[in-house]
Design an enzyme around this catalytic site. Structure first.
Site, short mmCIF file in Angstrom:
data_model
loop_
_atom_site.label_atom_id
_atom_site.label_comp_id
_atom_site.label_asym_id
_atom_site.label_seq_id
_atom_site.Cartn_x
_atom_site.Cartn_y
_atom_site.Cartn_z
CG PHE A 149 104.68 15.88 52.32
CD1 PHE A 149 105.25 16.15 51.08
CD2 PHE A 149 104.64 16.90 53.25
CE1 PHE A 149 105.77 17.40 50.78
CE2 PHE A 149 105.17 18.15 52.97
CZ PHE A 149 105.73 18.40 51.73
CE LYS A 173 100.31 10.22 61.16
NZ LYS A 173 99.91 11.06 59.94
CD GLU A 176 97.93 13.96 56.70
OE1 GLU A 176 97.86 15.19 56.82
OE2 GLU A 176 98.74 13.25 57.34
CB SER A 226 107.20 21.51 60.31
OG SER A 226 106.18 21.29 61.28
CB CYS A 281 114.46 18.59 56.03
SG CYS A 281 115.38 17.05 56.21
CD GLU A 382 111.55 23.81 56.74
OE1 GLU A 382 112.21 22.82 56.39
OE2 GLU A 382 110.77 23.80 57.71
#
Length: 497
Positions: A149, A173, A176, A226, A281, A382
């Site tokens: 995202f 993909k 969402e 992740s 990240c 994290e």
């Protein structure tokens, strides 16, 4: 309410699953759209479209591919504000940050435009009598990308432009949580002339992900997200015989030596820790203050942190926007709430922050924690939010050890005026990307992005030369041709000799 659907075979495809997920505007907290989740059959249709398209696209000329990519680059440039607005509306980051995301994605499109140079093979002549050996690279077939995202345009552009430039077809993909940007990227690709089926987008959740990982016609999977999911992606995809590059999480350290310019270091720590609300990240989440630098450096960071302007991403005055969801906002806040009890000093507390007129938005102020124990959750986990932890180290050796002991090894940085110390650091630190007086060392498009340890699963980094190697397979061809003097047909000009 608008529904974001799938893009299959060069056109929109309505979902049939009856399952939807809300898409929020993080600045208001209101649901403004919904996204349709794909069924297994819809994923299969996207893969079938990509497989059919590969029959011709994989054999197409480099000239044809690059002509389309150059046109695509023009369209992306012309629509960069529109794409940035979609990102801001669904992710929440400020518009300038969203524009920067699009620009970094465009770097990889530009790299893909030069694919004819990158795919030049190698030739060795006369390796034996009249024997030549050539090495070439060819596309894999249908490949897939599963993206996060936090960069809904940039990370997909890290993947599919190179993949299709190399002759593959692609099934994407996206997350969402903010699906509109990637859908728009696919629309513009078709407008640029990309043939039907070369780039497909399926929206969805674990049902779609698992089908992509299991599908026998998908040759390779790229993932950014992740660490736990990266591990899952790698294990499941490899189980089904696929090539995998899976980029996981991070806990990026910024080491500040006593000789550093502390004002500059503080500025950069603010930018790297709180930009995009820390949902990167490559965000700096730990500053390691060496020697007697800590008190002064923390003071300078705190002074700057308290003056940051937080607000809706579409407000030009905002420097930081909201977090992606209410649940994530609350989880990030919990690390600050528990920090003091675990031995840290809370210098700036951003919990409970709200923006006037946007009280239901997913806003969180910035937080600064000092003297954070290495056992504290705020150091070990994290967080993926606007929380910066400062740890103290007496010596360079102590600092490098704690960085290298981290389970992650994505990015790191050193701030110093000492060239010898910087050189030593870049060789000794266990991380895939290193900055010297650069807090977020994300490589340019023609160098590859990726970490070490629990930040990367798979052998190859993303984009750059590694990306091209990932989306192609090598072939070596050995040839021997008879010399005309050996007899047989000779079409040379006749002579009287």
């Amino acid at each position: 309410m608008k529904t974001i659907t799938h893009w299959i075979d060069g056109k929109p495809v309505e979902g049939t699953s009856g399952r939807f997920s809300p898409v929020y505007n993080p600045a208001t907290g209101a649901q403004e759209k919904q996204v349709a989740f794909a069924t297994v059959d819809e994923v299969d249709a996207a893969v079938a479209s990509a497989k059919a398209a590969f029959e011709s696209w994989g054999q197409s000329s480099l000239a044809k591919r690059t002509a389309i990519l150059f046109k695509y680059r023009e369209l992306l440039d012309a629509h960069r504000d529109e794409i940035a607005e979609l990102i801001t509306a669904e992710h929440g980051k400020v518009h300038s940050d969203a524009l920067g995301e699009v620009a970094r994605g465009l770097e990889i499109v530009e790299l893909a435009c030069g694919i004819s140079v990158q795919l030049k093979g190698e030739l060795s002549t006369q390796v034996s009598t009249r024997v030549d050996v050539a090495s070439i690279r060819q596309p894999l077939g249908v490949v897939a990308g599963i993206t996060p995202f936090n960069f809904p345009a940039m990370v997909p552009m890290w993947m599919f432009p190179l993949a299709i430039a190399c002759g593959n077809t692609f099934v994407l993909k996206p997350s969402e949580k903010d699906p509109s940007a990637s859908y728009r990227l696919a629309e513009l690709a078709t407008e640029a002339g990309l043939p039907e089926g070369v780039l497909n987008v399926v929206q969805g959740d674990k049902v779609a992900v698992d089908r992509l990982l299991e599908h026998p016609d998908i040759e390779a999977v790229s993932f950014v997200g992740s660490t736990p999911i990266a591990k899952y992606i790698q294990l499941k995809a490899v189980e089904h015989g696929k090539r995998v590059q899976a980029l996981g999480g991070a806990k990026n350290h910024m080491l500040v030596l006593p000789d550093a310019d502390l004002d500059f270091a503080a500025d950069q720590a603010i930018n790297a820790a709180y930009g995009s609300a820390g949902e990167r990240c490559m965000a700096v989440s730990v500053v390691v203050a060496v020697g007697d630098t800590g008190d002064e450096l923390v003071g300078k960071i705190a002074e700057r942190a308290k003056n940051l302007r937080i607000g809706p991403g579409n407000d030009p005055a905002s420097e930081m926007g909201p977090l992606i969801t209410r649940e994530h906002r609350d989880k990030v806040a919990s690390y600050v709430a528990s920090a003091a009890g675990q031995g840290a000093e809370v210098v700036v507390d951003g919990t409970g922050y709200s923006v006037e007129g946007h009280e239901d938005g997913f806003f969180l102020g910035v937080s600064l924690l000092d003297r954070v124990p290495l056992t504290a959750d705020a150091y070990r986990d994290e967080i993926f939010g606007p929380v910066l932890a400062v740890v103290r180290a007496e010596t360079y050796e102590e600092a490098i050890k704690l960085i290298n002991d981290s389970r992650w090894g994505n990015g790191t940085a050193i701030f110093t005026r000492d060239g010898g110390a910087a050189r030593r650091f870049q060789l000794e630190v266990k991380a895939g990307m290193v900055g010297v007086n650069v807090p977020i060392p994300v490589p340019v498009g023609y160098h590859s992005f990726g970490g070490w340890k629990d930040s990367l699963f798979g052998d190859l980094h993303i984009y750059g030369n590694d990306g091209i190697a990932f989306y192609t397979q090598g072939k070596v061809i050995t040839t021997r041709w008879p010399d005309p003097s050996d007899g047989g047909i000779n079409l040379g000009f006749p002579s009287n000799s």
